[in-house]
Design a protein around this motif. Structure first.
Motif, mmCIF file in Angstrom:
data_model
loop_
_atom_site.group_PDB
_atom_site.id
_atom_site.type_symbol
_atom_site.label_atom_id
_atom_site.label_comp_id
_atom_site.label_asym_id
_atom_site.label_seq_id
_atom_site.Cartn_x
_atom_site.Cartn_y
_atom_site.Cartn_z
ATOM 1 N N UNK A 39 13.160 0.093 26.692
ATOM 2 C CA UNK A 39 13.971 -0.397 27.804
ATOM 3 C C UNK A 39 15.443 -0.097 27.592
ATOM 4 N N UNK A 40 15.762 0.587 26.507
ATOM 5 C CA UNK A 40 17.148 0.928 26.236
ATOM 6 C C UNK A 40 17.869 -0.082 25.377
ATOM 7 N N UNK A 41 17.223 -1.198 25.062
ATOM 8 C CA UNK A 41 17.843 -2.202 24.198
ATOM 9 C C UNK A 41 17.798 -1.719 22.757
ATOM 10 N N UNK A 42 18.803 -2.103 21.971
ATOM 11 C CA UNK A 42 18.896 -1.694 20.581
ATOM 12 C C UNK A 42 18.981 -2.928 19.694
ATOM 13 N N UNK A 43 18.157 -2.955 18.652
ATOM 14 C CA UNK A 43 18.198 -4.037 17.669
ATOM 15 C C UNK A 43 18.782 -3.451 16.398
ATOM 16 N N UNK A 44 19.809 -4.120 15.874
ATOM 17 C CA UNK A 44 20.508 -3.621 14.694
ATOM 18 C C UNK A 44 20.612 -4.724 13.648
ATOM 19 N N UNK A 45 20.369 -4.391 12.390
ATOM 20 C CA UNK A 45 20.452 -5.349 11.283
ATOM 21 C C UNK A 45 21.889 -5.460 10.813
ATOM 22 N N UNK A 46 22.361 -6.712 10.599
ATOM 23 C CA UNK A 46 23.688 -6.948 10.039
ATOM 24 C C UNK A 46 23.587 -8.126 9.072
ATOM 25 N N UNK A 47 23.765 -7.853 7.808
ATOM 26 C CA UNK A 47 23.606 -8.868 6.759
ATOM 27 C C UNK A 47 22.255 -9.561 6.923
ATOM 28 N N UNK A 48 22.280 -10.853 7.263
ATOM 29 C CA UNK A 48 21.029 -11.595 7.431
ATOM 30 C C UNK A 48 20.661 -11.783 8.897
ATOM 31 N N UNK A 49 21.409 -11.193 9.808
ATOM 32 C CA UNK A 49 21.198 -11.387 11.235
ATOM 33 C C UNK A 49 20.726 -10.108 11.907
ATOM 34 N N UNK A 50 20.221 -10.263 13.118
ATOM 35 C CA UNK A 50 19.809 -9.144 13.959
ATOM 36 C C UNK A 50 20.630 -9.197 15.239
ATOM 37 N N UNK A 51 21.263 -8.076 15.588
ATOM 38 C CA UNK A 51 22.086 -7.999 16.787
ATOM 39 C C UNK A 51 21.314 -7.237 17.854
ATOM 40 N N UNK A 52 21.360 -7.746 19.076
ATOM 41 C CA UNK A 52 20.672 -7.112 20.193
ATOM 42 C C UNK A 52 21.712 -6.613 21.185
ATOM 43 N N UNK A 53 21.661 -5.307 21.475
ATOM 44 C CA UNK A 53 22.587 -4.674 22.419
ATOM 45 C C UNK A 53 21.812 -4.207 23.646
ATOM 46 N N UNK A 54 22.455 -4.305 24.811
ATOM 47 C CA UNK A 54 21.831 -3.814 26.044
ATOM 48 C C UNK A 54 22.031 -2.306 26.151
ATOM 49 N N UNK A 55 21.443 -1.677 27.163
ATOM 50 C CA UNK A 55 21.562 -0.215 27.299
ATOM 51 C C UNK A 55 22.997 0.283 27.443
ATOM 52 N N UNK A 56 23.912 -0.582 27.912
ATOM 53 C CA UNK A 56 25.318 -0.187 28.071
ATOM 54 C C UNK A 56 26.104 -0.346 26.773
ATOM 55 N N UNK A 57 25.458 -0.879 25.729
ATOM 56 C CA UNK A 57 26.125 -1.048 24.447
ATOM 57 C C UNK A 57 26.791 -2.395 24.270
ATOM 58 N N UNK A 58 26.596 -3.307 25.218
ATOM 59 C CA UNK A 58 27.177 -4.649 25.135
ATOM 60 C C UNK A 58 26.278 -5.549 24.292
ATOM 61 N N UNK A 59 26.896 -6.381 23.464
ATOM 62 C CA UNK A 59 26.148 -7.325 22.643
ATOM 63 C C UNK A 59 25.532 -8.392 23.542
#
Length: 53
Positions: A14-34
């Motif tokens: 769906x264009x969403x991106x999940x990225x690992x940061x330290x102990x957390x997971x960041x979810x970004x939308x297709x436009x790159x917004x957190x």
């Protein structure tokens, strides 16, 4: 005895991106917004599921 090779079902893109940061997971939308920060990757996947349902 031969073992069957099983694979997980492919997740729709769906264009969403999940990225690992330290102990957390960041979810970004297709436009790159957190969108959100979760403690578990499973939580980020659940947010995607609810946003795209």
């Amino acid at each position: 005895m031969a073992r069957k090779q099983t694979t997980a079902p492919a997740e729709p893109d769906h264009g969403y991106t999940i990225q690992k940061r330290d102990r957390d997971w960041l979810l970004y939308d297709p436009a790159g917004e957190l969108v959100c920060i979760t403690v578990y990757k499973r939580g980020a996947k659940e947010v995607i599921r609810r946003l795209t349902a």
